[in-house]
Design a protein around this motif. Structure first.
Motif, PDB file in Angstrom:
ATOM      1  N   ILE A  64      31.912  34.550  34.782  1.00  0.00           N
ATOM      2  CA  ILE A  64      33.066  33.705  35.094  1.00  0.00           C
ATOM      3  C   ILE A  64      34.261  34.475  35.634  1.00  0.00           C
ATOM      4  O   ILE A  64      35.221  33.861  36.110  1.00  0.00           O
ATOM      5  N   HIS A  65      34.244  35.805  35.574  1.00  0.00           N
ATOM      6  CA  HIS A  65      35.267  36.607  36.248  1.00  0.00           C
ATOM      7  C   HIS A  65      34.695  37.425  37.396  1.00  0.00           C
ATOM      8  O   HIS A  65      35.348  38.336  37.892  1.00  0.00           O
ATOM      9  N   GLY A  66      33.484  37.097  37.814  1.00  0.00           N
ATOM     10  CA  GLY A  66      32.858  37.848  38.888  1.00  0.00           C
ATOM     11  C   GLY A  66      31.992  38.971  38.359  1.00  0.00           C
ATOM     12  O   GLY A  66      31.817  39.147  37.153  1.00  0.00           O
ATOM     13  N   SER A  67      31.442  39.760  39.280  1.00  0.00           N
ATOM     14  CA  SER A  67      30.467  40.760  38.887  1.00  0.00           C
ATOM     15  C   SER A  67      30.414  41.885  39.905  1.00  0.00           C
ATOM     16  O   SER A  67      30.755  41.698  41.080  1.00  0.00           O
ATOM     17  N   LEU A  68      29.975  43.044  39.440  1.00  0.00           N
ATOM     18  CA  LEU A  68      29.594  44.080  40.385  1.00  0.00           C
ATOM     19  C   LEU A  68      28.567  43.503  41.354  1.00  0.00           C
ATOM     20  O   LEU A  68      27.686  42.743  40.957  1.00  0.00           O
ATOM     21  N   GLY A  69      28.676  43.867  42.603  1.00  0.00           N
ATOM     22  CA  GLY A  69      27.749  43.353  43.597  1.00  0.00           C
ATOM     23  C   GLY A  69      28.201  42.090  44.294  1.00  0.00           C
ATOM     24  O   GLY A  69      27.544  41.634  45.219  1.00  0.00           O
ATOM     25  N   TRP A  70      29.303  41.500  43.853  1.00  0.00           N
ATOM     26  CA  TRP A  70      29.857  40.352  44.562  1.00  0.00           C
ATOM     27  C   TRP A  70      30.849  40.846  45.623  1.00  0.00           C
ATOM     28  O   TRP A  70      31.612  41.787  45.379  1.00  0.00           O
ATOM     29  N   LYS A  71      30.851  40.196  46.763  1.00  0.00           N
ATOM     30  CA  LYS A  71      31.849  40.517  47.788  1.00  0.00           C
ATOM     31  C   LYS A  71      32.089  39.290  48.649  1.00  0.00           C
ATOM     32  O   LYS A  71      31.301  38.330  48.619  1.00  0.00           O
ATOM     33  N   ALA A  72      33.160  39.312  49.393  1.00  0.00           N
ATOM     34  CA  ALA A  72      33.447  38.242  50.350  1.00  0.00           C
ATOM     35  C   ALA A  72      32.841  38.620  51.698  1.00  0.00           C
ATOM     36  O   ALA A  72      33.043  39.734  52.193  1.00  0.00           O
ATOM     37  N   ASN A  73      32.078  37.688  52.299  1.00  0.00           N
ATOM     38  CA  ASN A  73      31.486  37.973  53.607  1.00  0.00           C
ATOM     39  C   ASN A  73      32.495  37.698  54.720  1.00  0.00           C
ATOM     40  O   ASN A  73      33.675  37.427  54.468  1.00  0.00           O
ATOM     41  N   ALA A  74      32.018  37.748  55.971  1.00  0.00           N
ATOM     42  CA  ALA A  74      32.922  37.585  57.118  1.00  0.00           C
ATOM     43  C   ALA A  74      33.587  36.219  57.139  1.00  0.00           C
ATOM     44  O   ALA A  74      34.674  36.057  57.719  1.00  0.00           O
ATOM     45  N   ASP A  75      32.952  35.223  56.524  1.00  0.00           N
ATOM     46  CA  ASP A  75      33.522  33.871  56.483  1.00  0.00           C
ATOM     47  C   ASP A  75      34.391  33.640  55.252  1.00  0.00           C
ATOM     48  O   ASP A  75      34.871  32.519  55.040  1.00  0.00           O
ATOM     49  N   GLY A  76      34.571  34.671  54.440  1.00  0.00           N
ATOM     50  CA  GLY A  76      35.387  34.533  53.239  1.00  0.00           C
ATOM     51  C   GLY A  76      34.647  33.954  52.054  1.00  0.00           C
ATOM     52  O   GLY A  76      35.258  33.705  51.006  1.00  0.00           O
ATOM     53  N   GLU A  77      33.339  33.747  52.169  1.00  0.00           N
ATOM     54  CA  GLU A  77      32.552  33.216  51.063  1.00  0.00           C
ATOM     55  C   GLU A  77      32.072  34.352  50.170  1.00  0.00           C
ATOM     56  O   GLU A  77      31.719  35.429  50.657  1.00  0.00           O
ATOM     57  N   VAL A  78      32.028  34.097  48.856  1.00  0.00           N
ATOM     58  CA  VAL A  78      31.550  35.110  47.927  1.00  0.00           C
ATOM     59  C   VAL A  78      30.027  35.120  47.949  1.00  0.00           C
ATOM     60  O   VAL A  78      29.378  34.078  47.791  1.00  0.00           O
ATOM     61  N   VAL A  79      29.457  36.306  48.153  1.00  0.00           N
ATOM     62  CA  VAL A  79      28.004  36.476  48.154  1.00  0.00           C
ATOM     63  C   VAL A  79      27.636  37.566  47.156  1.00  0.00           C
ATOM     64  O   VAL A  79      28.460  38.386  46.773  1.00  0.00           O
ATOM     65  N   ARG A  80      26.364  37.550  46.746  1.00  0.00           N
ATOM     66  CA  ARG A  80      25.850  38.606  45.864  1.00  0.00           C
ATOM     67  C   ARG A  80      24.974  39.538  46.689  1.00  0.00           C
ATOM     68  O   ARG A  80      24.024  39.106  47.325  1.00  0.00           O
ATOM     69  N   THR A  81      25.301  40.841  46.647  1.00  0.00           N
ATOM     70  CA  THR A  81      24.627  41.804  47.514  1.00  0.00           C
ATOM     71  C   THR A  81      23.493  42.549  46.836  1.00  0.00           C
ATOM     72  O   THR A  81      22.675  43.167  47.510  1.00  0.00           O
ATOM     73  N   GLY A  82      23.471  42.578  45.507  1.00  0.00           N
ATOM     74  CA  GLY A  82      22.484  43.381  44.811  1.00  0.00           C
ATOM     75  C   GLY A  82      22.890  44.835  44.664  1.00  0.00           C
ATOM     76  O   GLY A  82      22.140  45.637  44.102  1.00  0.00           O
ATOM     77  N   GLN A  83      24.070  45.198  45.151  1.00  0.00           N
ATOM     78  CA  GLN A  83      24.581  46.560  45.031  1.00  0.00           C
ATOM     79  C   GLN A  83      25.522  46.646  43.829  1.00  0.00           C
ATOM     80  O   GLN A  83      25.817  45.658  43.169  1.00  0.00           O
ATOM     81  N   THR A  84      26.019  47.862  43.581  1.00  0.00           N
ATOM     82  CA  THR A  84      26.925  48.035  42.445  1.00  0.00           C
ATOM     83  C   THR A  84      28.380  48.136  42.872  1.00  0.00           C
ATOM     84  O   THR A  84      29.260  48.251  42.023  1.00  0.00           O
ATOM     85  N   ASP A  85      28.636  48.099  44.193  1.00  0.00           N
ATOM     86  CA  ASP A  85      30.039  48.112  44.609  1.00  0.00           C
ATOM     87  C   ASP A  85      30.642  46.736  44.349  1.00  0.00           C
ATOM     88  O   ASP A  85      29.939  45.756  44.147  1.00  0.00           O
ATOM     89  N   SER A  86      31.972  46.676  44.353  1.00  0.00           N
ATOM     90  CA  SER A  86      32.606  45.407  43.995  1.00  0.00           C
ATOM     91  C   SER A  86      33.896  45.245  44.774  1.00  0.00           C
ATOM     92  O   SER A  86      34.752  46.120  44.771  1.00  0.00           O
ATOM     93  N   THR A  87      34.018  44.132  45.443  1.00  0.00           N
ATOM     94  CA  THR A  87      35.265  43.818  46.136  1.00  0.00           C
ATOM     95  C   THR A  87      35.782  42.442  45.760  1.00  0.00           C
ATOM     96  O   THR A  87      36.790  42.013  46.282  1.00  0.00           O
ATOM     97  N   HIS A  88      35.071  41.748  44.870  1.00  0.00           N
ATOM     98  CA  HIS A  88      35.480  40.376  44.573  1.00  0.00           C
ATOM     99  C   HIS A  88      35.379  40.095  43.077  1.00  0.00           C
ATOM    100  O   HIS A  88      34.620  39.235  42.634  1.00  0.00           O
TER     101      HIS A  88
END
Length: 400
Positions: free
Chosen positions: A205-229
Protein backbone atom coordinates in the motif's frame (compact mmCIF):
# COMPACT_ATOMS: atom_id res chain seq x y z
CA UNK A 1 -12.28 -1.22 44.39
CA UNK A 2 -12.39 -3.83 41.62
CA UNK A 3 -9.35 -4.49 39.42
CA UNK A 4 -9.57 -6.00 35.92
CA UNK A 5 -7.15 -8.45 34.29
CA UNK A 6 -6.92 -10.13 30.90
CA UNK A 7 -6.05 -13.83 30.67
CA UNK A 8 -3.92 -14.46 27.56
CA UNK A 9 -4.75 -18.19 27.58
CA UNK A 10 -8.39 -17.47 26.77
CA UNK A 11 -7.70 -15.12 23.87
CA UNK A 12 -4.85 -17.10 22.33
CA UNK A 13 -6.86 -20.32 22.48
CA UNK A 14 -9.61 -18.55 20.54
CA UNK A 15 -7.17 -17.08 18.00
CA UNK A 16 -5.37 -20.39 17.54
CA UNK A 17 -8.63 -22.11 16.67
CA UNK A 18 -9.62 -19.38 14.21
CA UNK A 19 -6.33 -19.34 12.29
CA UNK A 20 -6.02 -23.15 12.23
CA UNK A 21 -9.26 -23.86 10.42
CA UNK A 22 -8.98 -21.92 7.17
CA UNK A 23 -12.67 -21.00 7.20
CA UNK A 24 -12.61 -17.39 8.38
CA UNK A 25 -11.59 -14.49 6.16
CA UNK A 26 -8.20 -13.47 7.62
CA UNK A 27 -5.82 -10.72 6.61
CA UNK A 28 -2.43 -9.53 7.84
CA UNK A 29 -1.36 -5.90 8.21
CA UNK A 30 2.45 -5.80 8.34
CA UNK A 31 4.40 -2.65 9.21
CA UNK A 32 8.03 -1.61 9.46
CA UNK A 33 8.41 -3.17 12.91
CA UNK A 34 8.27 -6.66 11.37
CA UNK A 35 11.61 -6.76 9.49
CA UNK A 36 13.12 -4.57 12.22
CA UNK A 37 12.53 -7.46 14.62
CA UNK A 38 14.23 -10.07 12.45
CA UNK A 39 17.84 -11.27 12.42
CA UNK A 40 20.23 -11.29 9.48
CA UNK A 41 21.99 -14.44 8.30
CA UNK A 42 24.92 -13.72 10.67
CA UNK A 43 22.58 -13.35 13.63
CA UNK A 44 22.86 -9.55 13.86
CA UNK A 45 19.75 -7.41 14.05
CA UNK A 46 17.80 -5.80 12.53
CA UNK A 47 17.21 -7.24 9.09
CA UNK A 48 15.88 -3.82 8.05
CA UNK A 49 16.15 -0.99 10.61
CA UNK A 50 13.16 0.88 11.96
CA UNK A 51 12.98 4.67 11.76
CA UNK A 52 15.79 5.47 14.23
CA UNK A 53 18.25 3.12 12.58
CA UNK A 54 17.14 4.16 9.11
CA UNK A 55 17.76 7.80 10.04
CA UNK A 56 21.33 7.10 11.16
CA UNK A 57 22.19 5.13 8.03
CA UNK A 58 20.68 7.60 5.57
CA UNK A 59 22.20 10.71 7.16
CA UNK A 60 25.62 9.08 7.36
CA UNK A 61 25.43 8.20 3.65
CA UNK A 62 24.52 11.72 2.48
CA UNK A 63 26.61 13.64 5.02
CA UNK A 64 29.64 14.11 2.70
CA UNK A 65 27.43 16.06 0.28
CA UNK A 66 24.80 17.56 2.56
CA UNK A 67 26.53 17.85 5.96
CA UNK A 68 25.88 21.59 6.34
CA UNK A 69 22.20 21.18 5.47
CA UNK A 70 21.79 18.29 7.92
CA UNK A 71 23.19 20.40 10.76
CA UNK A 72 21.05 23.39 9.79
CA UNK A 73 17.87 21.34 9.57
CA UNK A 74 18.54 19.61 12.88
CA UNK A 75 18.92 23.01 14.50
CA UNK A 76 15.59 24.09 13.02
CA UNK A 77 13.63 20.95 13.88
CA UNK A 78 12.55 19.52 17.22
CA UNK A 79 12.51 15.95 15.85
CA UNK A 80 15.49 14.70 13.88
CA UNK A 81 14.11 11.44 12.45
CA UNK A 82 14.26 10.88 8.70
CA UNK A 83 10.49 11.26 8.33
CA UNK A 84 10.48 14.76 9.82
CA UNK A 85 13.61 15.83 7.96
CA UNK A 86 12.39 14.56 4.61
CA UNK A 87 9.11 16.39 5.12
CA UNK A 88 10.98 19.67 5.70
CA UNK A 89 13.32 19.03 2.75
CA UNK A 90 10.37 18.39 0.43
CA UNK A 91 8.71 21.58 1.65
CA UNK A 92 11.84 23.65 1.03
CA UNK A 93 12.24 22.11 -2.42
CA UNK A 94 8.71 23.11 -3.38
CA UNK A 95 8.72 26.73 -2.11
CA UNK A 96 12.24 28.16 -2.27
CA UNK A 97 12.93 28.77 -5.94
CA UNK A 98 16.37 30.48 -6.23
CA UNK A 99 16.42 31.63 -2.59
CA UNK A 100 18.90 29.72 -0.45
CA UNK A 101 18.41 28.27 3.04
CA UNK A 102 21.42 26.63 4.71
CA UNK A 103 23.30 26.92 1.40
CA UNK A 104 20.77 25.25 -0.93
CA UNK A 105 17.99 26.60 -3.15
CA UNK A 106 14.80 24.82 -4.15
CA UNK A 107 16.49 22.66 -6.77
CA UNK A 108 19.20 21.70 -4.29
CA UNK A 109 16.66 20.52 -1.75
CA UNK A 110 14.82 18.52 -4.40
CA UNK A 111 18.12 16.80 -5.21
CA UNK A 112 18.71 16.19 -1.51
CA UNK A 113 15.28 14.59 -1.17
CA UNK A 114 16.04 12.34 -4.16
CA UNK A 115 19.36 11.33 -2.56
CA UNK A 116 17.54 10.37 0.64
CA UNK A 117 15.04 8.28 -1.31
CA UNK A 118 17.86 6.48 -3.13
CA UNK A 119 19.50 5.61 0.19
CA UNK A 120 16.22 4.35 1.66
CA UNK A 121 15.84 2.12 -1.41
CA UNK A 122 19.34 0.71 -0.91
CA UNK A 123 18.71 -0.09 2.74
CA UNK A 124 15.52 -2.08 2.12
CA UNK A 125 17.11 -4.12 -0.69
CA UNK A 126 17.75 -7.15 1.52
CA UNK A 127 17.19 -10.85 1.00
CA UNK A 128 15.74 -13.31 3.45
CA UNK A 129 18.35 -15.35 5.32
CA UNK A 130 18.58 -19.01 4.41
CA UNK A 131 16.65 -21.59 6.37
CA UNK A 132 13.62 -20.87 8.52
CA UNK A 133 12.46 -17.24 8.74
CA UNK A 134 9.44 -15.46 10.17
CA UNK A 135 8.16 -14.67 6.67
CA UNK A 136 8.62 -18.28 5.63
CA UNK A 137 6.68 -19.48 8.67
CA UNK A 138 3.82 -17.11 7.87
CA UNK A 139 3.75 -18.53 4.35
CA UNK A 140 3.77 -22.03 5.85
CA UNK A 141 0.66 -21.09 7.84
CA UNK A 142 -0.99 -19.62 4.73
CA UNK A 143 -0.37 -22.71 2.62
CA UNK A 144 -0.88 -25.24 5.43
CA UNK A 145 -4.68 -25.48 5.24
CA UNK A 146 -7.37 -25.45 2.54
CA UNK A 147 -8.99 -22.02 2.69
CA UNK A 148 -12.49 -20.80 2.01
CA UNK A 149 -11.07 -17.30 1.46
CA UNK A 150 -7.67 -16.10 0.31
CA UNK A 151 -5.33 -14.66 2.93
CA UNK A 152 -4.75 -10.96 2.18
CA UNK A 153 -1.49 -9.31 3.23
CA UNK A 154 -1.47 -5.52 3.48
CA UNK A 155 1.99 -4.08 4.05
CA UNK A 156 3.47 -0.60 4.18
CA UNK A 157 6.96 -1.99 3.60
CA UNK A 158 8.89 -1.50 0.35
CA UNK A 159 11.00 -4.66 0.63
CA UNK A 160 10.48 -7.89 -1.32
CA UNK A 161 10.59 -10.25 1.67
CA UNK A 162 7.05 -11.58 1.29
CA UNK A 163 7.56 -12.06 -2.44
CA UNK A 164 10.72 -14.05 -1.76
CA UNK A 165 9.09 -16.18 0.94
CA UNK A 166 6.07 -16.98 -1.24
CA UNK A 167 8.27 -17.84 -4.22
CA UNK A 168 10.52 -20.09 -2.12
CA UNK A 169 7.41 -22.05 -1.14
CA UNK A 170 6.09 -22.01 -4.74
CA UNK A 171 2.95 -20.38 -3.36
CA UNK A 172 1.02 -18.36 -5.97
CA UNK A 173 0.17 -14.75 -5.15
CA UNK A 174 -1.33 -11.68 -6.80
CA UNK A 175 -0.10 -8.15 -6.14
CA UNK A 176 -2.42 -6.18 -8.43
CA UNK A 177 -0.12 -6.26 -11.47
CA UNK A 178 -0.34 -8.37 -14.61
CA UNK A 179 2.17 -8.77 -17.41
CA UNK A 180 5.83 -9.66 -17.85
CA UNK A 181 8.15 -6.95 -19.24
CA UNK A 182 6.47 -3.99 -17.54
CA UNK A 183 3.60 -5.46 -15.54
CA UNK A 184 0.64 -3.08 -15.43
CA UNK A 185 -1.68 -2.42 -12.51
CA UNK A 186 -5.19 -3.85 -12.90
CA UNK A 187 -7.60 -2.20 -10.44
CA UNK A 188 -10.53 -4.35 -11.58
CA UNK A 189 -8.76 -7.50 -10.38
CA UNK A 190 -7.78 -5.81 -7.10
CA UNK A 191 -11.39 -4.96 -6.30
CA UNK A 192 -12.71 -8.39 -7.27
CA UNK A 193 -12.36 -11.94 -5.96
CA UNK A 194 -12.11 -13.96 -9.14
CA UNK A 195 -8.78 -15.66 -8.37
CA UNK A 196 -8.73 -19.01 -6.50
CA UNK A 197 -8.57 -18.78 -2.71
CA UNK A 198 -5.18 -20.53 -2.66
CA UNK A 199 -3.68 -17.42 -4.29
CA UNK A 200 -2.45 -15.08 -1.56
CA UNK A 201 -3.24 -11.41 -2.14
CA UNK A 202 -0.21 -9.17 -1.48
CA UNK A 203 -1.05 -5.47 -1.32
CA UNK A 204 1.95 -3.06 -1.10
CA UNK A 205 0.00 0.00 0.00
CA UNK A 206 3.02 2.34 0.03
CA UNK A 207 4.60 0.92 -3.10
CA UNK A 208 7.49 -1.46 -3.56
CA UNK A 209 10.98 -1.91 -4.85
CA UNK A 210 10.68 -2.52 -8.56
CA UNK A 211 7.82 -0.09 -9.11
CA UNK A 212 8.40 2.87 -11.41
CA UNK A 213 6.47 5.34 -13.53
CA UNK A 214 6.63 4.61 -17.27
CA UNK A 215 6.70 7.17 -20.09
CA UNK A 216 2.93 7.68 -19.75
CA UNK A 217 3.17 8.30 -16.01
CA UNK A 218 1.58 4.96 -15.11
CA UNK A 219 3.06 2.87 -12.30
CA UNK A 220 4.45 -0.44 -13.56
CA UNK A 221 6.27 -3.33 -11.90
CA UNK A 222 9.66 -4.06 -13.47
CA UNK A 223 10.88 -7.06 -11.49
CA UNK A 224 14.05 -5.15 -10.59
CA UNK A 225 15.17 -3.88 -7.19
CA UNK A 226 15.52 -0.23 -8.14
CA UNK A 227 12.76 2.09 -7.02
CA UNK A 228 11.45 5.38 -8.30
CA UNK A 229 7.84 5.20 -7.19
CA UNK A 230 7.59 4.66 -3.45
CA UNK A 231 5.57 6.69 -0.97
CA UNK A 232 8.35 7.78 1.33
CA UNK A 233 7.57 8.97 4.85
CA UNK A 234 6.96 12.68 4.38
CA UNK A 235 4.27 15.33 4.30
CA UNK A 236 2.96 14.50 0.81
CA UNK A 237 2.03 10.95 1.81
CA UNK A 238 -1.70 11.61 2.09
CA UNK A 239 -1.90 13.34 -1.31
CA UNK A 240 0.12 10.60 -2.99
CA UNK A 241 -2.16 7.86 -1.69
CA UNK A 242 -5.10 9.37 -3.54
CA UNK A 243 -3.49 8.42 -6.88
CA UNK A 244 -3.32 5.10 -8.72
CA UNK A 245 -2.42 2.44 -7.74
CA UNK A 246 -2.36 3.49 -4.08
CA UNK A 247 -5.99 4.57 -3.93
CA UNK A 248 -7.15 1.18 -5.22
CA UNK A 249 -5.02 -0.67 -2.67
CA UNK A 250 -6.34 1.41 0.22
CA UNK A 251 -9.88 0.90 -1.06
CA UNK A 252 -9.15 -2.82 -0.96
CA UNK A 253 -8.23 -2.53 2.72
CA UNK A 254 -11.49 -0.75 3.45
CA UNK A 255 -13.58 -3.24 1.43
CA UNK A 256 -11.82 -6.16 3.14
CA UNK A 257 -12.88 -4.83 6.54
CA UNK A 258 -16.36 -4.07 5.26
CA UNK A 259 -16.99 -7.79 4.76
CA UNK A 260 -18.75 -9.61 7.60
CA UNK A 261 -16.86 -12.08 9.78
CA UNK A 262 -13.46 -10.70 8.80
CA UNK A 263 -10.33 -10.63 10.97
CA UNK A 264 -7.35 -8.36 10.29
CA UNK A 265 -4.25 -9.18 12.35
CA UNK A 266 -1.52 -6.54 12.51
CA UNK A 267 2.15 -7.01 13.38
CA UNK A 268 4.86 -4.35 13.42
CA UNK A 269 2.37 -1.59 12.65
CA UNK A 270 2.14 1.43 14.97
CA UNK A 271 -1.14 2.86 13.59
CA UNK A 272 0.61 6.24 13.31
CA UNK A 273 -0.10 6.35 9.55
CA UNK A 274 -3.21 8.51 9.71
CA UNK A 275 -4.43 7.74 6.19
CA UNK A 276 -4.41 3.98 6.87
CA UNK A 277 -5.81 4.17 10.39
CA UNK A 278 -8.63 6.43 9.17
CA UNK A 279 -9.76 3.82 6.64
CA UNK A 280 -9.63 1.07 9.24
CA UNK A 281 -11.62 3.24 11.64
CA UNK A 282 -14.28 4.04 9.02
CA UNK A 283 -14.68 0.41 7.99
CA UNK A 284 -14.96 -0.90 11.55
CA UNK A 285 -17.50 1.78 12.45
CA UNK A 286 -19.68 0.62 9.55
CA UNK A 287 -19.11 -3.10 10.13
CA UNK A 288 -19.10 -4.23 13.78
CA UNK A 289 -18.82 -7.85 12.58
CA UNK A 290 -15.19 -7.25 11.52
CA UNK A 291 -12.32 -7.34 14.02
CA UNK A 292 -8.74 -6.12 14.23
CA UNK A 293 -6.19 -7.78 16.50
CA UNK A 294 -3.13 -5.54 16.87
CA UNK A 295 0.02 -7.24 18.18
CA UNK A 296 2.37 -4.53 19.46
CA UNK A 297 6.03 -4.87 20.39
CA UNK A 298 6.23 -2.25 23.13
CA UNK A 299 4.42 -1.84 26.42
CA UNK A 300 0.90 -0.50 26.19
CA UNK A 301 1.67 3.04 27.34
CA UNK A 302 4.03 3.42 24.34
CA UNK A 303 1.44 2.30 21.77
CA UNK A 304 -0.60 5.49 21.82
CA UNK A 305 -2.06 5.35 18.30
CA UNK A 306 -3.17 1.73 18.58
CA UNK A 307 -4.72 2.36 22.00
CA UNK A 308 -6.54 5.44 20.72
CA UNK A 309 -8.16 3.38 17.96
CA UNK A 310 -9.09 0.57 20.37
CA UNK A 311 -10.66 3.08 22.74
CA UNK A 312 -12.98 4.22 19.93
CA UNK A 313 -13.74 0.81 18.43
CA UNK A 314 -14.54 -2.15 20.66
CA UNK A 315 -13.84 -4.46 17.71
CA UNK A 316 -10.15 -3.48 17.89
CA UNK A 317 -8.01 -5.38 20.40
CA UNK A 318 -4.46 -4.35 21.25
CA UNK A 319 -2.06 -6.96 22.64
CA UNK A 320 1.07 -5.39 24.16
CA UNK A 321 3.84 -6.80 26.32
CA UNK A 322 2.37 -5.89 29.69
CA UNK A 323 -1.28 -5.09 29.05
CA UNK A 324 -4.07 -5.36 26.51
CA UNK A 325 -7.12 -3.44 25.39
CA UNK A 326 -9.90 -5.92 24.67
CA UNK A 327 -13.58 -5.06 24.24
CA UNK A 328 -12.64 -1.50 25.15
CA UNK A 329 -11.16 -2.54 28.53
CA UNK A 330 -7.49 -1.71 29.18
CA UNK A 331 -6.06 -4.06 31.78
CA UNK A 332 -2.83 -5.88 32.65
CA UNK A 333 -2.16 -9.45 31.61
CA UNK A 334 -2.36 -12.16 34.23
CA UNK A 335 -1.93 -15.84 33.59
CA UNK A 336 -3.60 -18.22 36.04
CA UNK A 337 -1.44 -21.04 37.28
CA UNK A 338 -3.64 -23.82 35.93
CA UNK A 339 -3.25 -24.83 32.27
CA UNK A 340 -6.42 -24.95 30.11
CA UNK A 341 -5.46 -28.50 29.03
CA UNK A 342 -2.67 -30.86 30.03
CA UNK A 343 -0.88 -30.27 26.70
CA UNK A 344 -1.13 -26.47 26.80
CA UNK A 345 2.24 -25.78 28.45
CA UNK A 346 4.36 -25.56 25.26
CA UNK A 347 1.63 -23.50 23.57
CA UNK A 348 1.56 -21.02 26.45
CA UNK A 349 5.35 -20.78 26.31
CA UNK A 350 5.06 -19.61 22.69
CA UNK A 351 3.20 -16.43 23.69
CA UNK A 352 3.90 -15.98 27.40
CA UNK A 353 7.42 -16.21 28.83
CA UNK A 354 10.17 -14.26 30.54
CA UNK A 355 12.41 -12.29 28.17
CA UNK A 356 15.87 -13.73 27.40
CA UNK A 357 17.44 -11.01 29.56
CA UNK A 358 15.40 -12.15 32.56
CA UNK A 359 12.53 -10.64 34.49
CA UNK A 360 8.83 -11.35 34.79
CA UNK A 361 6.90 -13.21 32.11
CA UNK A 362 5.31 -11.06 29.42
CA UNK A 363 3.25 -11.39 26.26
CA UNK A 364 5.60 -12.20 23.35
CA UNK A 365 3.59 -12.07 20.13
CA UNK A 366 4.38 -8.43 19.37
CA UNK A 367 7.75 -9.74 18.11
CA UNK A 368 7.54 -10.97 14.51
CA UNK A 369 9.49 -14.19 15.05
CA UNK A 370 7.32 -15.34 17.96
CA UNK A 371 4.20 -14.18 16.12
CA UNK A 372 5.06 -16.14 12.98
CA UNK A 373 5.97 -19.27 14.93
CA UNK A 374 2.61 -19.14 16.77
CA UNK A 375 0.77 -18.96 13.45
CA UNK A 376 2.83 -21.73 11.84
CA UNK A 377 2.34 -24.06 14.82
CA UNK A 378 -1.43 -23.53 14.76
CA UNK A 379 -1.86 -25.67 11.65
CA UNK A 380 -4.31 -28.50 12.04
CA UNK A 381 -2.71 -31.97 11.76
CA UNK A 382 -3.95 -34.11 8.89
CA UNK A 383 -7.03 -36.12 9.86
CA UNK A 384 -7.80 -33.96 12.89
CA UNK A 385 -10.97 -31.89 12.93
CA UNK A 386 -10.77 -29.03 15.45
CA UNK A 387 -13.67 -27.87 17.56
CA UNK A 388 -15.91 -25.20 16.05
CA UNK A 389 -14.37 -21.74 16.26
CA UNK A 390 -15.55 -19.74 19.28
CA UNK A 391 -16.51 -16.11 19.08
CA UNK A 392 -13.54 -13.80 18.76
CA UNK A 393 -13.74 -12.57 22.39
CA UNK A 394 -16.30 -14.60 24.32
CA UNK A 395 -14.81 -14.00 27.75
CA UNK A 396 -14.70 -10.60 29.47
CA UNK A 397 -11.79 -9.33 31.50
CA UNK A 398 -11.36 -10.92 34.91
CA UNK A 399 -12.46 -8.53 37.67
CA UNK A 400 -11.47 -8.88 41.27
Amino acid sequence: MSVSFHNPDQYMASLRTIIAQGRKRVGLLVGAGAPAGMARADGSRPLIPAVAGLTDLVLKAIEPTYGAQIIGLQNDLENHDIETMLSRIRSLGSVLGTTEVHGLDGGGYRAMADAICVEIGKIVQVRLPGGSTAYGELVSWITGAPRSHAVEIFTTNYDLLFEEALERARAPYFDGFAGAREAFFDPASVSGDQLPSRWTRLWKIHGSLGWKANADGEVVRTGQTDSTHLIFPEHMKYNQTQKAPYAALLDRLRSFLSTEDTLLVSIGFSFADAHITARIDEALAANPAASVFAFQFQKLDKELCAVALASRRSNVSVYARDKAVINGVAAPWRTPGELPTKDWGPIRDSYWAAPPTGGEAEFKLGAIEDFARFFANSQTPQGFEPAPSPEAHPVPAITE
